[in-house]
Design a protein around this motif. Structure first.
Motif, PDB file in Angstrom:
ATOM      1  N   CYS A 223      41.757  44.627  37.390  1.00  0.00           N
ATOM      2  CA  CYS A 223      40.910  43.314  37.362  1.00  0.00           C
ATOM      3  C   CYS A 223      41.780  42.258  37.739  1.00  0.00           C
ATOM      4  O   CYS A 223      41.423  41.222  38.130  1.00  0.00           O
ATOM      5  CB  CYS A 223      40.264  43.088  35.671  1.00  0.00           C
ATOM      6  SG  CYS A 223      39.304  44.361  35.344  1.00  0.00           S
ATOM      7  N   ASP A 224      43.215  41.937  37.301  1.00  0.00           N
ATOM      8  CA  ASP A 224      43.981  41.045  37.889  1.00  0.00           C
ATOM      9  C   ASP A 224      44.177  40.918  39.131  1.00  0.00           C
ATOM     10  O   ASP A 224      44.187  39.767  39.725  1.00  0.00           O
ATOM     11  CB  ASP A 224      45.202  41.166  36.885  1.00  0.00           C
ATOM     12  CG  ASP A 224      45.041  41.061  35.486  1.00  0.00           C
ATOM     13  OD1 ASP A 224      44.166  40.650  35.026  1.00  0.00           O
ATOM     14  OD2 ASP A 224      46.263  41.275  34.801  1.00  0.00           O
ATOM     15  N   ARG A 225      44.279  41.999  39.751  1.00  0.00           N
ATOM     16  CA  ARG A 225      44.705  42.117  41.368  1.00  0.00           C
ATOM     17  C   ARG A 225      43.521  41.904  42.055  1.00  0.00           C
ATOM     18  O   ARG A 225      43.679  41.385  43.269  1.00  0.00           O
ATOM     19  CB  ARG A 225      45.564  43.346  41.628  1.00  0.00           C
ATOM     20  CG  ARG A 225      46.808  43.299  41.087  1.00  0.00           C
ATOM     21  CD  ARG A 225      47.433  44.658  41.389  1.00  0.00           C
ATOM     22  NE  ARG A 225      47.619  44.889  42.992  1.00  0.00           N
ATOM     23  CZ  ARG A 225      47.985  45.907  43.366  1.00  0.00           C
ATOM     24  NH1 ARG A 225      48.567  46.928  42.661  1.00  0.00           N
ATOM     25  NH2 ARG A 225      47.878  46.045  44.824  1.00  0.00           N
ATOM     26  N   GLY A 226      42.377  42.588  41.856  1.00  0.00           N
ATOM     27  CA  GLY A 226      41.342  42.673  42.654  1.00  0.00           C
ATOM     28  C   GLY A 226      41.471  43.783  43.518  1.00  0.00           C
ATOM     29  O   GLY A 226      42.428  44.573  43.981  1.00  0.00           O
ATOM     30  N   ILE A 227      40.187  44.572  43.866  1.00  0.00           N
ATOM     31  CA  ILE A 227      40.051  45.642  44.665  1.00  0.00           C
ATOM     32  C   ILE A 227      40.592  45.389  46.025  1.00  0.00           C
ATOM     33  O   ILE A 227      41.204  46.576  46.699  1.00  0.00           O
ATOM     34  CB  ILE A 227      38.496  46.130  44.864  1.00  0.00           C
ATOM     35  CG1 ILE A 227      38.569  47.540  45.169  1.00  0.00           C
ATOM     36  CG2 ILE A 227      37.782  45.247  45.608  1.00  0.00           C
ATOM     37  CD1 ILE A 227      38.901  48.500  44.512  1.00  0.00           C
ATOM     38  N   ALA A 228      40.589  44.471  46.784  1.00  0.00           N
ATOM     39  CA  ALA A 228      41.031  44.107  47.928  1.00  0.00           C
ATOM     40  C   ALA A 228      42.550  44.171  48.054  1.00  0.00           C
ATOM     41  O   ALA A 228      43.011  44.907  49.061  1.00  0.00           O
ATOM     42  CB  ALA A 228      40.417  42.840  48.531  1.00  0.00           C
ATOM     43  N   ASP A 229      43.248  43.587  47.432  1.00  0.00           N
ATOM     44  CA  ASP A 229      44.420  43.792  47.498  1.00  0.00           C
ATOM     45  C   ASP A 229      45.036  45.250  47.194  1.00  0.00           C
ATOM     46  O   ASP A 229      45.816  45.665  47.622  1.00  0.00           O
ATOM     47  CB  ASP A 229      45.100  42.971  46.213  1.00  0.00           C
ATOM     48  CG  ASP A 229      46.511  42.799  46.032  1.00  0.00           C
ATOM     49  OD1 ASP A 229      47.428  42.570  47.060  1.00  0.00           O
ATOM     50  OD2 ASP A 229      47.516  43.130  45.042  1.00  0.00           O
TER      51      ASP A 229
END
Length: 78
Positions: free
Chosen positions: A60-66
């Motif tokens: 959730c903090d990083r995001g799926i794209a990262d």
């Protein structure tokens, strides 16, 4: 190694595959791990095997794209 005295259970595929040499541990990502509800060492056990562990909170903090970018770099064309 066991859960309620069972060697095979819903959380054992990754340890059993590791034991059989079916995985390249440095290429394994366990994504969406919710926590350590049953045993506080669950995440540590995966890390000790060489797996990348991405908790739900980290995702959730990083995001799926990262995360996908990291996975592409680590896994490559394996």
């Amino acid at each position: 190694d066991t859960y309620y005295d069972e060697k095979y259970w819903h959380g054992s595929p990754f340890i059993r595959a590791h034991e059989e040499g079916l995985l390249q541990p440095d290429k394994v990502f366990q994504v969406g791990i919710r926590g350590t509800l049953n045993h506080p060492g669950d995440i540590d056990a995966s890390l000790e095997l060489g797996y990348q562990v991405i908790t739900t909170q980290e995702l959730c903090d990083r995001g799926i794209a990262d995360l996908v970018q990291q996975m592409k770099q680590v896994i490559g064309d394996t």
